[in-house]
Design an enzyme around this catalytic site. Structure first.
Site, PDB file in Angstrom:
ATOM      1  N   GLY A  97       0.674  -1.014  -0.071  1.00  0.00           N
ATOM      2  CA  GLY A  97      -0.003  -0.207  -0.052  1.00  0.00           C
ATOM      3  C   GLY A  97       0.825   1.153   0.226  1.00  0.00           C
ATOM      4  O   GLY A  97       1.956   1.474   0.697  1.00  0.00           O
ATOM      5  N   ARG A 110      -2.752   8.585   3.613  1.00  0.00           N
ATOM      6  CA  ARG A 110      -3.301   9.319   4.731  1.00  0.00           C
ATOM      7  C   ARG A 110      -1.837   9.379   5.564  1.00  0.00           C
ATOM      8  O   ARG A 110      -2.225  10.360   6.640  1.00  0.00           O
ATOM      9  CB  ARG A 110      -4.339   8.661   5.451  1.00  0.00           C
ATOM     10  CG  ARG A 110      -5.753   8.782   4.346  1.00  0.00           C
ATOM     11  CD  ARG A 110      -6.686   8.238   5.186  1.00  0.00           C
ATOM     12  NE  ARG A 110      -6.793   6.748   5.242  1.00  0.00           N
ATOM     13  CZ  ARG A 110      -7.746   5.965   5.967  1.00  0.00           C
ATOM     14  NH1 ARG A 110      -8.353   6.628   6.613  1.00  0.00           N
ATOM     15  NH2 ARG A 110      -7.620   4.374   5.584  1.00  0.00           N
ATOM     16  N   GLY A 128      -6.017  -3.966  -5.050  1.00  0.00           N
ATOM     17  CA  GLY A 128      -6.836  -4.520  -4.187  1.00  0.00           C
ATOM     18  C   GLY A 128      -6.131  -5.754  -3.412  1.00  0.00           C
ATOM     19  O   GLY A 128      -4.968  -6.500  -3.839  1.00  0.00           O
ATOM     20  N   GLU A 181     -17.585  -4.242   2.339  1.00  0.00           N
ATOM     21  CA  GLU A 181     -16.748  -3.202   2.498  1.00  0.00           C
ATOM     22  C   GLU A 181     -17.716  -2.214   2.996  1.00  0.00           C
ATOM     23  O   GLU A 181     -18.829  -1.877   2.353  1.00  0.00           O
ATOM     24  CB  GLU A 181     -15.986  -2.634   1.554  1.00  0.00           C
ATOM     25  CG  GLU A 181     -14.889  -3.669   1.181  1.00  0.00           C
ATOM     26  CD  GLU A 181     -13.741  -3.678   2.062  1.00  0.00           C
ATOM     27  OE1 GLU A 181     -13.401  -2.580   2.570  1.00  0.00           O
ATOM     28  OE2 GLU A 181     -13.233  -4.834   2.320  1.00  0.00           O
ATOM     29  N   ARG A 237      29.305  10.602  24.801  1.00  0.00           N
ATOM     30  CA  ARG A 237      29.311  10.132  23.471  1.00  0.00           C
ATOM     31  C   ARG A 237      30.157   8.708  23.096  1.00  0.00           C
ATOM     32  O   ARG A 237      30.672   8.127  24.000  1.00  0.00           O
ATOM     33  CB  ARG A 237      30.050  11.216  22.576  1.00  0.00           C
ATOM     34  CG  ARG A 237      29.098  12.612  22.591  1.00  0.00           C
ATOM     35  CD  ARG A 237      30.028  13.868  22.206  1.00  0.00           C
ATOM     36  NE  ARG A 237      30.495  13.694  20.793  1.00  0.00           N
ATOM     37  CZ  ARG A 237      31.454  14.247  20.001  1.00  0.00           C
ATOM     38  NH1 ARG A 237      31.939  15.174  20.785  1.00  0.00           N
ATOM     39  NH2 ARG A 237      31.827  14.092  19.023  1.00  0.00           N
ATOM     40  N   LYS A 269      34.206  11.848  25.196  1.00  0.00           N
ATOM     41  CA  LYS A 269      33.883  11.200  23.684  1.00  0.00           C
ATOM     42  C   LYS A 269      35.054  10.415  23.528  1.00  0.00           C
ATOM     43  O   LYS A 269      36.341  10.896  23.894  1.00  0.00           O
ATOM     44  CB  LYS A 269      33.876  12.255  22.808  1.00  0.00           C
ATOM     45  CG  LYS A 269      33.622  11.794  21.203  1.00  0.00           C
ATOM     46  CD  LYS A 269      34.903  11.168  20.696  1.00  0.00           C
ATOM     47  CE  LYS A 269      35.558  12.642  20.162  1.00  0.00           C
ATOM     48  NZ  LYS A 269      36.633  12.096  19.287  1.00  0.00           N
ATOM     49  N   TYR A 300      35.637  19.022  28.923  1.00  0.00           N
ATOM     50  CA  TYR A 300      35.299  18.116  27.634  1.00  0.00           C
ATOM     51  C   TYR A 300      36.457  17.245  27.773  1.00  0.00           C
ATOM     52  O   TYR A 300      37.786  17.653  27.753  1.00  0.00           O
ATOM     53  CB  TYR A 300      35.549  19.088  26.532  1.00  0.00           C
ATOM     54  CG  TYR A 300      35.670  18.227  25.216  1.00  0.00           C
ATOM     55  CD1 TYR A 300      34.726  17.352  24.973  1.00  0.00           C
ATOM     56  CD2 TYR A 300      36.817  18.212  24.509  1.00  0.00           C
ATOM     57  CE1 TYR A 300      34.644  16.653  23.510  1.00  0.00           C
ATOM     58  CE2 TYR A 300      36.944  17.406  23.319  1.00  0.00           C
ATOM     59  CZ  TYR A 300      35.972  16.473  22.919  1.00  0.00           C
ATOM     60  OH  TYR A 300      35.995  15.746  21.892  1.00  0.00           O
ATOM     61  N   ALA A 332      37.121  21.981  36.742  1.00  0.00           N
ATOM     62  CA  ALA A 332      36.193  22.705  36.086  1.00  0.00           C
ATOM     63  C   ALA A 332      36.874  23.375  34.797  1.00  0.00           C
ATOM     64  O   ALA A 332      37.713  24.196  34.957  1.00  0.00           O
ATOM     65  CB  ALA A 332      35.623  23.739  36.865  1.00  0.00           C
TER      66      ALA A 332
END
Length: 456
Positions: A11, A15, A78, A153, A331, A349, A364, A378
């Protein structure tokens, strides 16, 4: 009884208002069609044929790795026409044949097997039915006692027939005569299509019984034709998953807010706070806690690890006693060994933080090896990228890296070494040494007054 399964998945799905083929729309991270394929395979069939149409190449890619055959329906005329397309692949197969729809992903294997029971007793055809408070949109079942006369139907039904609440759920079982009888199906209806329910009359004409298997839970036959129905089906799948894991000993606080996928594995005594999202191959070990609104994808938490609220982890691993967050980002390749701590607004990471490492906030760590017991202040950054290549940083055991230091990779900070706050480190800091790379402070008295042209 050896059987085959045909899944109708050709199909267009207009919709859905999407370029993506309808059967590929995701449910809990997986294409909708795969739920039907796995349910079919769970019935242990001899053959599985999937009838494709719109977006055939995309759908075939999604089916790679599954033991199925593919038939192509050039024009969607069909459901009966779709089944006939599968005929050449099943030529000579003795039957019976189960037929399901690619857009009904909630049907269970046990339900499909129930459809075969009437055929074992001599029926030529069986169909799945259900009773709905509002049957709008479904074909209605006409009976005479236990005998099924036809399925009409909705667009072809009279007002009287539309008041019937027993409807066709769209799953069937047929004996080996089905492909012969399909040639007699006509398209004399408002849509000009060939419908599978028209086989009811053809089987009855030959004196063969047509049986109906009624679903006790109509939810199981929910079909997807719109985005709203997609969401409704996904909610059912989520409810099933949540119940399953809570029965296995998982605690969910406000379970209706927790999202998880079928590929996720959870152990007993895991606690999931509201808004948690668990995706992919995530595994959460015994006694772990995942804080509110954390997102874990392809991430492993070993027993006793903790993820605090609003943390995002992708392809990461936390060992026993490690914790991350709140507001941390892990990560791919991030590994937190036993007792390591990553705090708020720390990003890791492709790095290994060995036991007892502490990176409390605003750092980081990329492409780094951080030795056991090291402290990361920090604002610390491992500058791992030179514009062309990534380079690694090595930080030794019990090293202390002061706030706002930048470690320009490739570089090594030795065991028990110290890096002064605000330093930019471009060369090795030996074991137990202090590395400082910053200008000496100089105070100029009265500078502000002279700048403004004022005198005392």
């Amino acid at each position: 009884m050896a059987h085959a399964v045909v899944i109708l998945a050709a199909g267009l799905g207009t919709r859905m208002k999407s370029r993506l083929p309808k059967v590929l729309h995701p449910l809990l991270g997986r294409p909708m069609l795969l739920y039907g394929v796995e349910a079919a395979l769970a019935t242990r069939p001899e053959r599985v044929v999937v009838v494709l149409g719109h977006g055939r190449e995309e759908v075939e890619r999604a089916l790679s790795g599954y033991p199925v055959e593919v038939a192509h329906q050039e024009a969607q005329l069909g459901t009966a026409h779709a089944l006939s397309v599968a005929g050449p692949l099943l030529e000579g197969f003795p039957g019976p044949i189960l037929v399901t729809q690619g857009d009904t992903p909630l049907l269970r294997p046990e339900t499909l097997l129930r459809l075969l029971e009437p055929l074992k007793a001599g029926a030529g055809m069986a169909l799945l039915t259900m009773e709905l408070p509002d049957p709008t949109g479904y074909g209605r079942i006409l009976r005479q006692g236990e005998e099924v006369l036809m399925s009409v139907e909705e667009k072809d039904a009279s007002e009287e027939v539309r008041r019937i609440r027993e409807v066709n759920a769209g799953a069937y079982a047929f004996d080996r005569e089905v492909f012969r009888l399909l040639k007699e199906v006509r398209n004399e209806n408002r849509s000009g299509e060939y419908y599978l329910p028209d086989l009811i009359a053809l089987y009855r004409k030959e004196g063969r019984k047509v049986a109906a298997i009624r679903l006790e839970d109509p939810q199981e036959a929910l079909g997807v034709n719109t985005r709203a129905q997609l969401a409704e089906v996904e909610a059912v799948l989520l409810g099933r998953l949540r119940r399953r894991w809570m029965e296995e000993g998982v605690r969910m606080i406000l379970p209706e807010t927790v999202y998880l996928e079928p590929t996720v594995e959870l152990a007993p005594d895991v606690t999931l706070w509201p808004g948690v999202v668990l995706k992919g191959k995530t595994r959460v070990g015994e006694g772990c806690e995942v804080g509110a609104y954390a997102v874990l994808e392809d991430t492993v938490l070993e027993p006793g690890a903790r993820v605090l609220p609003h943390t995002v982890a992708q392809g990461a691993r936390l060992e026993a006693g490690a914790d991350a967050g709140p507001f941390a980002r892990l990560r791919p390749g991030a590994v937190l060994k036993e007792g390591a701590h990553v705090g708020n607004f720390v990003e890791v990471k492709n790095s290994v933080l060995h036991p007892g490492v502490k990176a409390g906030h605003l750092a980081y760590l990329g492409d780094a090896e951080v030795g056991a017991g090291a402290n990361i202040g920090a604002g610390v950054i491992t500058a791992n990228y030179d514009g062309k290549r990534k380079h690694r940083t090595e930080i030794g055991e019990e090293a202390f890296v002061g706030s706002n230091a930048v470690l320009v990779a490739p570089v090594r900070v030795g065991r028990r070494a110290l890096v002064g706050a605000g330093s930019v480190i471009t060369h090795e800091v030996p074991d137990e040494a202090l590395g400082i790379a910053r200008a000496r402070q100089r105070n100029i008295e009265g500078y502000r007054r002279r700048q403004e042209g004022r005198e005392d």
